[in-house]
Scaffold this active site. Structure first.
Site, short mmCIF file in Angstrom:
data_model
loop_
_atom_site.label_atom_id
_atom_site.label_comp_id
_atom_site.label_asym_id
_atom_site.label_seq_id
_atom_site.Cartn_x
_atom_site.Cartn_y
_atom_site.Cartn_z
N HIS A 168 50.07 87.60 33.66
CA HIS A 168 50.41 86.51 32.75
C HIS A 168 51.13 87.09 31.53
CE1 HIS A 168 49.17 83.89 29.21
NE2 HIS A 168 49.84 83.05 29.97
N HIS A 213 57.30 85.43 23.69
CA HIS A 213 56.45 84.24 23.81
C HIS A 213 56.95 83.20 22.82
CE1 HIS A 213 52.09 82.57 24.31
NE2 HIS A 213 52.98 81.92 25.03
#
Length: 584
Positions: A168, A213
């Site tokens: 992830h 991110h």
């Protein structure tokens, strides 16, 4: 005979007189005895009678016997040997009776050739204690089955029939909101056998895409450097193919029709339903997957509090948004088209074979508890990815076992965060040569078996017995009061743990000699975890090392268990010694 051989190996090193600790360590290595420096220093000090920091040849012999002649190994040798010699027939009997080895006579001959250090004994097809201790501490006697170190499973099934090692936000090496993005995340994950990487790609300056991110204060790295690292490390384990998972415009047939045409610079636009966050109980935003690339305009966020508010304090809104996708990218998506999960019923009616879902851990947990059979039916047909909830801003992980239990192929974890979840992940994917793909057991592939993890009718139960005999050279601590936990992870009925008593003030050669028995209802789903701890007087015990592996990858008989640190480093020569057997 052993004494003569021993002196012939070490005499030259004592010509100048006594030797130091460093020289003693090198001599133990020369004798092929694995040893930890801290333990060598302690045993050296105990045997240095003059306290001069140097030892005689006789004192070194005592040190050698401390490391090499472990009592539990000597006891086994004495049981099967005659007059301090083990014949080929004796060894064959030991292999057959204790190690469950077939063709034991042929293998016995090979073992003698490989491990017996005394040539005249080897030539007579016999083995001394010196050869036996080397064999018993070798890779041939590890708990993990040698057959499982190769790719042995059928690799011709559809992709949805495999568990796939998945990470992830692969680019992050710290937290989810603040901290660095780094190429090391990709390199380290790939070297560990990870087969599903995540690339969150955004518009950068000078029309140069970047990876980070989105809407956070994490740093940015260039997309092109990520691709270069993947190209370098992706194929150190497995096939030379990459599947791109992303949103896709149109059908596969339309993609085929466009083959050979010039699509450079063409941007297509589509509408999709957008569902924003609601508390921890709902799916968080769909994340990218293996080369799952999203192009968005960057938004600057100034304070951590606003970040947390953005990720944690959710209000549910359904609305439609327009998404721009490069046609060249869209046409790369064939077998792994990202499709928003709506319900099992909707998927059954409308989802195509090449469409995959990503489901947040909280939503997936509810589904696994309330609709387990439908979940398993869904994962029978479609690749399903589970990812951590948005509130895990510290990059913590959930336990992956509950989602493997319902057949989820891609259970994505934060590889940068050590702990129990990553121990289970690393242990599971040791199987099948560590290639990152594991064929799901038949109970998850055959709908006729009507398997559900919470209402499990015994399919193929086994009784597992483990005699925890001893430890060797455990990491030394202030107190040195070790104990061992044996934990089982699998379907709910199988999950349990047991522990040994505490051995006081002995991390060098603690002995437990305790037997533990487990009934395992779904052995093909079970993982076994061994954890060595140091008992603490206040608070939780101190972690020393652990080892996790699939139950069906365990070899029977007398076996050595290597130990690994919290961060996954091998603590060799620290190990546990066990006797294992199981039967239906």
């Amino acid at each position: 005979m052993e004494n003569k051989w021993f002196l012939s190996v070490i005499q030259e090193d004592f010509k100048a007189g006594k030797i130091s600790t460093e020289k003693a360590m090198k001599l133990l290595e020369k004798l092929k005895i694995r040893c930890d420096g801290n333990h060598v220093k302690y045993i050296f000090k105990e045997n240095d009678r003059q306290k001069s920091g140097k030892i005689t040849i006789e004192e070194f012999r005592a040190i050698y016997r401390n490391f090499a002649y472990r009592k539990e190994i000597v006891e086994i040798f004495n049981t099967y040997s005659s007059r301090k010699i083990m014949s080929e027939e004796n060894l064959s009997e030991f292999l057959k009776q204790e190690q469950y080895v077939e063709m034991s006579k042929t293998i016995a001959s090979e073992i003698i050739k490989k491990y017996e250090p005394i040539e005249e004994v080897k030539n007579q097809h016999q083995m001394t204690i010196e050869g036996f201790i080397r064999y018993m501490s070798s890779n041939d006697c590890l708990l993990f089955k040698r057959d499982c170190t190769n790719v042995y499973q059928d690799m011709t099934h559809p992709l949805n029939d495999y568990f796939i090692s998945s990470s992830h936000n692969t680019y992050l090496i710290s937290g989810q909101l603040i901290g660095p993005s780094d190429l090391w995340g990709y390199a380290s994950a790939l070297v560990k056998g990870c087969r599903c990487l995540e690339i969150d790609c955004w518009d950068g300056s000078q029309n140069e895409p970047v990876v980070y991110h989105g809407h956070t204060l994490t740093s940015k790295i260039l997309f092109k450097t990520v691709i270069q690292v993947i190209n370098k490390y992706a194929f150190t384990a497995l096939k030379f193919k990459i599947l791109v998972k992303n949103k896709k415009i149109g059908t596969i047939e339309e993609t085929i029709e466009r083959m050979g045409s010039n699509k450079h610079g063409q941007i297509v636009e589509c509408e999709e339903e957008e569902e924003e966050f609601e508390d921890d109980d709902e799916d968080s935003k769909d994340h990218s997957n293996t080369s799952f690339i999203k192009y968005n305009k960057e938004k600057d966020v100034d304070e951590k509090t606003s970040l947390i508010k953005h990720f944690v304090s959710y209000s549910r809104k359904k609305k439609t948004r327009k998404v721009k996708i490069a046609l060249e990218l869209s046409d790369l998506v064939i077998y792994t088209k990202a499709e928003k999960f709506k319900s099992f019923h909707h998927a059954q009616l409308y989802q195509k074979f090449n469409e995959n879902n990503s489901i947040g851990e909280q939503h997936a947990r509810k589904l696994s508890k309330q609709k387990a059979r439908e979940f398993i039916s869904h994962t029978n047909n479609f690749i399903t990815r589970i990812y951590p909830k948005a509130t895990r801003t510290d990059s913590s992980n959930f336990l992956p076992q509950e989602f493997w239990n319902v057949g989820c192929q891609m259970v994505a974890l934060n590889f940068q965060t050590p702990g129990l979840p990553m121990d289970l992940h690393n242990g599971k994917f040791l199987d099948n040569g560590g290639c990152g793909y594991i064929l799901k057991p038949e109970i998850l592939r055959n709908p006729k078996l009507n398997y559900t993890p919470n209402e499990f009718k015994d399919y193929n139960p086994i009784t597992l017995s483990i005699k925890l005999i001893s430890g060797f050279q455990l990491p030394p601590t202030y107190r040195n009061d070790p104990l061992v936990l044996i934990e089982i992870y699998g379907i709910p009925d199988d999950q349990t743990k047991q522990q040994t008593h505490v051995v006081r003030k002995n991390a060098f050669t603690p002995r437990w000699n305790e037997t533990f028995t487990f009934t395992i209802h779904a052995p093909e789903m079970a993982l076994v975890r061994f954890v060595a701890e140091n008992q603490a007087t206040i608070g939780s015990n101190e972690f020393l090392g652990q080892y996790t592996l699939p139950l069906l990858c365990m070899d029977k008989g007398y076996r050595t268990i290597p130990l690994f640190s919290k961060t996954g480093d091998n603590l060799d020569p620290a190990s546990l010694f066990v006797y294992v057997w199981f039967h239906e």
